[in-house]
Design an enzyme around this catalytic site. Structure first.
Site, mmCIF file in Angstrom:
data_model
loop_
_atom_site.group_PDB
_atom_site.id
_atom_site.type_symbol
_atom_site.label_atom_id
_atom_site.label_comp_id
_atom_site.label_asym_id
_atom_site.label_seq_id
_atom_site.Cartn_x
_atom_site.Cartn_y
_atom_site.Cartn_z
ATOM 1 N N LYS A 30 55.210 76.434 8.464
ATOM 2 C CA LYS A 30 56.210 77.269 9.152
ATOM 3 C C LYS A 30 57.172 76.368 9.933
ATOM 4 O O LYS A 30 58.379 76.484 9.797
ATOM 5 C CB LYS A 30 55.508 78.200 10.133
ATOM 6 C CG LYS A 30 56.402 78.784 11.223
ATOM 7 C CD LYS A 30 55.698 79.783 12.095
ATOM 8 C CE LYS A 30 55.172 79.235 13.374
ATOM 9 N NZ LYS A 30 56.103 79.049 14.485
ATOM 10 N N ASN A 31 56.623 75.414 10.687
ATOM 11 C CA ASN A 31 57.472 74.634 11.588
ATOM 12 C C ASN A 31 58.245 73.526 10.896
ATOM 13 O O ASN A 31 59.085 72.890 11.521
ATOM 14 C CB ASN A 31 56.638 74.093 12.754
ATOM 15 C CG ASN A 31 56.230 75.211 13.696
ATOM 16 O OD1 ASN A 31 56.714 76.338 13.581
ATOM 17 N ND2 ASN A 31 55.319 74.924 14.607
ATOM 18 N N CYS A 124 58.699 82.561 26.747
ATOM 19 C CA CYS A 124 57.803 83.402 25.967
ATOM 20 C C CYS A 124 56.477 83.375 26.729
ATOM 21 O O CYS A 124 56.376 82.796 27.804
ATOM 22 C CB CYS A 124 57.667 82.880 24.547
ATOM 23 S SG CYS A 124 56.699 81.392 24.440
ATOM 24 N N ARG A 129 59.878 77.400 28.592
ATOM 25 C CA ARG A 129 60.487 76.794 27.405
ATOM 26 C C ARG A 129 62.005 76.604 27.559
ATOM 27 O O ARG A 129 62.809 77.164 26.837
ATOM 28 C CB ARG A 129 60.140 77.611 26.174
ATOM 29 C CG ARG A 129 58.627 77.742 26.073
ATOM 30 C CD ARG A 129 58.138 78.338 24.822
ATOM 31 N NE ARG A 129 58.283 77.421 23.695
ATOM 32 C CZ ARG A 129 57.892 77.754 22.473
ATOM 33 N NH1 ARG A 129 57.391 78.953 22.256
ATOM 34 N NH2 ARG A 129 58.042 76.931 21.474
ATOM 35 N N ASP A 313 49.066 73.414 19.464
ATOM 36 C CA ASP A 313 48.936 74.592 18.594
ATOM 37 C C ASP A 313 47.525 74.770 18.050
ATOM 38 O O ASP A 313 47.247 75.747 17.370
ATOM 39 C CB ASP A 313 49.928 74.506 17.421
ATOM 40 C CG ASP A 313 51.355 74.631 17.906
ATOM 41 O OD1 ASP A 313 52.276 74.369 17.114
ATOM 42 O OD2 ASP A 313 51.545 74.971 19.082
ATOM 43 N N ARG A 405 53.598 86.037 12.490
ATOM 44 C CA ARG A 405 54.675 85.048 12.633
ATOM 45 C C ARG A 405 54.282 83.731 12.008
ATOM 46 O O ARG A 405 55.148 83.018 11.499
ATOM 47 C CB ARG A 405 54.988 84.830 14.130
ATOM 48 C CG ARG A 405 55.585 86.030 14.827
ATOM 49 C CD ARG A 405 56.102 85.619 16.180
ATOM 50 N NE ARG A 405 56.855 84.381 16.052
ATOM 51 C CZ ARG A 405 57.014 83.527 17.058
ATOM 52 N NH1 ARG A 405 56.486 83.769 18.231
ATOM 53 N NH2 ARG A 405 57.711 82.422 16.899
HETATM 54 C C1 EPZ Z 1 57.706 73.370 18.825
HETATM 55 O O1 EPZ Z 1 58.203 74.168 19.863
HETATM 56 C C2 EPZ Z 1 56.884 74.292 17.929
HETATM 57 N N1 EPZ Z 1 57.767 75.330 17.379
HETATM 58 C C3 EPZ Z 1 55.751 74.919 18.743
HETATM 59 O O2 EPZ Z 1 54.977 75.692 17.848
HETATM 60 C C4 EPZ Z 1 54.880 73.800 19.297
HETATM 61 O O3 EPZ Z 1 53.863 74.369 20.103
HETATM 62 C C5 EPZ Z 1 55.743 72.860 20.152
HETATM 63 O O4 EPZ Z 1 56.836 72.346 19.344
HETATM 64 C C6 EPZ Z 1 54.954 71.659 20.672
HETATM 65 O O5 EPZ Z 1 54.399 70.967 19.598
HETATM 66 C C7 EPZ Z 1 58.532 75.037 16.313
HETATM 67 O O6 EPZ Z 1 58.527 73.928 15.799
HETATM 68 C C8 EPZ Z 1 59.388 76.158 15.780
HETATM 69 P P1 EPZ Z 1 59.005 71.430 22.615
HETATM 70 P P2 EPZ Z 1 59.358 73.563 20.835
HETATM 71 O O7 EPZ Z 1 60.484 71.509 22.779
HETATM 72 O O8 EPZ Z 1 60.203 72.626 20.083
HETATM 73 C C9 EPZ Z 1 59.525 71.339 27.327
HETATM 74 C C10 EPZ Z 1 53.851 77.563 17.109
HETATM 75 O O9 EPZ Z 1 52.776 77.973 17.506
HETATM 76 N N2 EPZ Z 1 60.979 71.299 27.077
HETATM 77 O O10 EPZ Z 1 58.417 70.263 21.906
HETATM 78 O O11 EPZ Z 1 60.008 74.719 21.526
HETATM 79 C C11 EPZ Z 1 58.891 72.651 26.876
HETATM 80 O O12 EPZ Z 1 59.007 73.628 27.879
HETATM 81 C C12 EPZ Z 1 54.889 77.102 18.089
HETATM 82 O O13 EPZ Z 1 54.179 77.427 15.901
HETATM 83 C C13 EPZ Z 1 61.859 71.157 28.153
HETATM 84 O O14 EPZ Z 1 61.434 71.100 29.309
HETATM 85 O O15 EPZ Z 1 58.499 72.744 21.888
HETATM 86 C C14 EPZ Z 1 57.461 72.245 26.625
HETATM 87 O O16 EPZ Z 1 56.756 72.251 27.854
HETATM 88 C C15 EPZ Z 1 54.514 77.480 19.491
HETATM 89 N N3 EPZ Z 1 63.200 71.109 27.922
HETATM 90 C C16 EPZ Z 1 57.575 70.813 26.120
HETATM 91 O O17 EPZ Z 1 58.883 70.360 26.517
HETATM 92 C C17 EPZ Z 1 63.718 71.170 26.648
HETATM 93 O O18 EPZ Z 1 64.966 71.100 26.492
HETATM 94 C C18 EPZ Z 1 57.457 70.676 24.597
HETATM 95 O O19 EPZ Z 1 58.339 71.625 24.051
HETATM 96 C C19 EPZ Z 1 62.813 71.307 25.559
HETATM 97 C C20 EPZ Z 1 61.453 71.356 25.795
#
Ligand code: EPZ
Length: 429
Positions: A30-31, A124, A129, A313, A405
């Site tokens: 998916k990702n 969420c 996020r 995850d 999802r």
């Molecule tokens: C991706 O989300 C995945 N989603 C998530 O999978 C996964 O849990 C996550 O990466 C971590 O591996 C997809 O790929 C579609 P991040 P993403 O930006 O990119 C903070 C699932 O179950 N952050 O790596 O949104 C954020 O709040 C989903 O399939 C900022 O502070 O995650 C988090 O604490 C759930 N500012 C951390 O970084 C930003 O601008 C990591 O988030 C961006 C992120």
């Protein structure tokens, strides 16, 4: 093709106690599929995405592309997409609300139109996020960004190549940067990037489209081009679905074979499974056998980290497994600030879990009992299904649209392995 309706009144009925046996095929990731689907917006040529899973998130991404003016259709596991005539540069809130990864449309729309309007993805259930890193990157690349009424407004007369250091590792932040800069003439450097397999799969696609991309340590060099071409690409297997089934085998004391798996993407997960008493035997180029060595699930400690560390995850799935270990385990969630919502539901099944800040202390119990439980987010619901497979009696899992999802036909796959799980719909009397 089976049309999956995902109504909020659907629920799973699981009878615990069956040891899983047999083999199951892991679906495409998916990702990886989501950013690759958005990459098709960077070209007016035809693109083929092979083995894209038929998931709610993927269908939502395709409906966004149609809304923007792209054409797409699915034949079995393959998606055919052509974004020749785009008619809108706006990604509306009602779509982003359903799927936060819609923010990956920001780069391609800015490249195609010189402007983009994308709804802010709200938080969420697992955390706030924020998308500050995404916005900072776009401003550095020459976009004028303003945020009002819950929308991100971007305008760029001329996008420029950049050097950019991420303040923190962000998966979709890195992917947004790759999508934007692959279409910008010149040499860009990104540092402190995410290196998840899904990011690397997107890089493979962007290379096929004509971008020159090098990756070393956590640094990416991109030489972009405005003339990106179409592509054909088979997405990598879903490592989180694979990990979920591995845990399903251990928690039920089963013995299963997984087809279409890239073990090299699951190093930290396999390490923890072995600590818990699991055996992972490679029996073919992309086939593994997974079973539990002895009668017990052993305790272990887990810290979720960015790849190649233990994936957040997989945290909920291991929480269910360790609830039945013969000892005490500690699970620390370092990535998201609120990803322990499954703890309350597992406790209602008899698990003994105490939360101290970002750490859950899991005191293994002999058995857990079936109950009516509620899904709160995609991976938490997977953890609840795993708990139901081993709980005594019947477990009802509600709000399973969260599961739709991220898992393609998980009930069908589990039934094939001998689980007693049924998808039912609540009828209003
Ligand atoms: C991706 O989300 C995945 N989603 C998530 O999978 C996964 O849990 C996550 O990466 C971590 O591996 C997809 O790929 C579609 P991040 P993403 O930006 O990119 C903070 C699932 O179950 N952050 O790596 O949104 C954020 O709040 C989903 O399939 C900022 O502070 O995650 C988090 O604490 C759930 N500012 C951390 O970084 C930003 O601008 C990591 O988030 C961006 C992120």
């Amino acid at each position: 093709m089976m049309n999956i309706t995902s109504s909020s009144s659907d629920f799973y009925l699981v009878e615990g106690g069956k040891r899983l046996k047999g083999s199951v095929r892991v679906s495409g990731s998916k990702n990886a599929s989501l950013p690759i689907i958005f990459a098709t917006l960077l070209t007016s040529e035809s693109c083929t995405v092979q083995e894209a899973p038929n998931l709610l998130d993927v269908r939502n991404a395709l409906s966004l592309l149609e809304y923007l003016g792209a054409e797409s259709y699915r034949v079995g596991e393959n998606l055919y997409i052509k974004a020749e005539r785009l008619k809108s540069h706006e990604t509306p809130h009602h779509i982003v609300r359903k799927m936060r990864a819609s923010i990956l449309s920001m780069g391609p729309l800015l490249v195609r139109f010189g402007e983009a309007v994308v709804a802010m993805p709200g938080g969420c259930s697992i955390g706030l996020r924020p998308v500050d890193q995404h916005i900072k990157l776009f401003e550095r690349a020459g976009a004028r960004v303003s945020i009002k009424h819950g929308y991100i407004y971007l305008k760029a007369d001329k996008l420029k190549p950049i050097e950019f250091d991420f303040d923190l590792v962000t998966v979709t932040g890195t992917e947004n940067a790759l999508l934007l800069l692959s279409a910008v003439e010149g040499r860009s450097i990104l540092r402190n990037v995410a290196i998840e397999p899904e990011v690397l799969d997107l890089i493979e696609v962007l290379r096929k489209m004509g971008a020159e991309i090098e990756l070393w340590d956590r640094t990416i060099e991109i030489r972009g081009t405005p003339n990106l071409t179409g592509f054909s690409h088979r997405v990598i297997p879903d490592r989180i679905e694979a990990g979920t089934f591995m845990v399903a085998s251990l928690i039920t004391g089963g013995d299963i074979v997984l087809e279409n798996i890239r073990l090299e993407h699951l190093g930290s997960v396999c390490g923890k499974l072995e600590e818990c008493g699991g055996v992972i035997e490679k029996i073919g180029s992309n086939r593994v056998r997974v079973y539990r060595k002895g009668a017990y699930i052993h305790p272990t400690n887990i810290q979720t980290q960015e790849y190649p560390g233990f994936p957040t995850d997989m945290q909920a799935q291991f929480m269910s497994l360790l609830s039945l270990a013969n000892g005490v385990s500690e699970i620390t969630e370092n990535i998201f600030e609120n990803r322990f919502q499954h703890v309350a539901e597992l406790s209602r099944m008899g698990a003994d879990i105490k939360i101290h800040g970002r750490t859950a202390v899991v005191r293994g119990v002999e058995k857990i009992s079936g109950a009516e439980v509620f899904s709160t987010d995609l991976r938490a619901s997977a953890g609840l299904v795993l708990a139901g497979l081993v709980a005594e009696g019947r477990t009802t899992i509600r709000d399973i649209y969260h599961l739709d999802r991220g898992y393609e036909f998980i009930d069908k796959k589990l039934r094939k392995l001998g689980a007693s799980i049924e998808r039912l719909t609540e009828h209003e009397d």
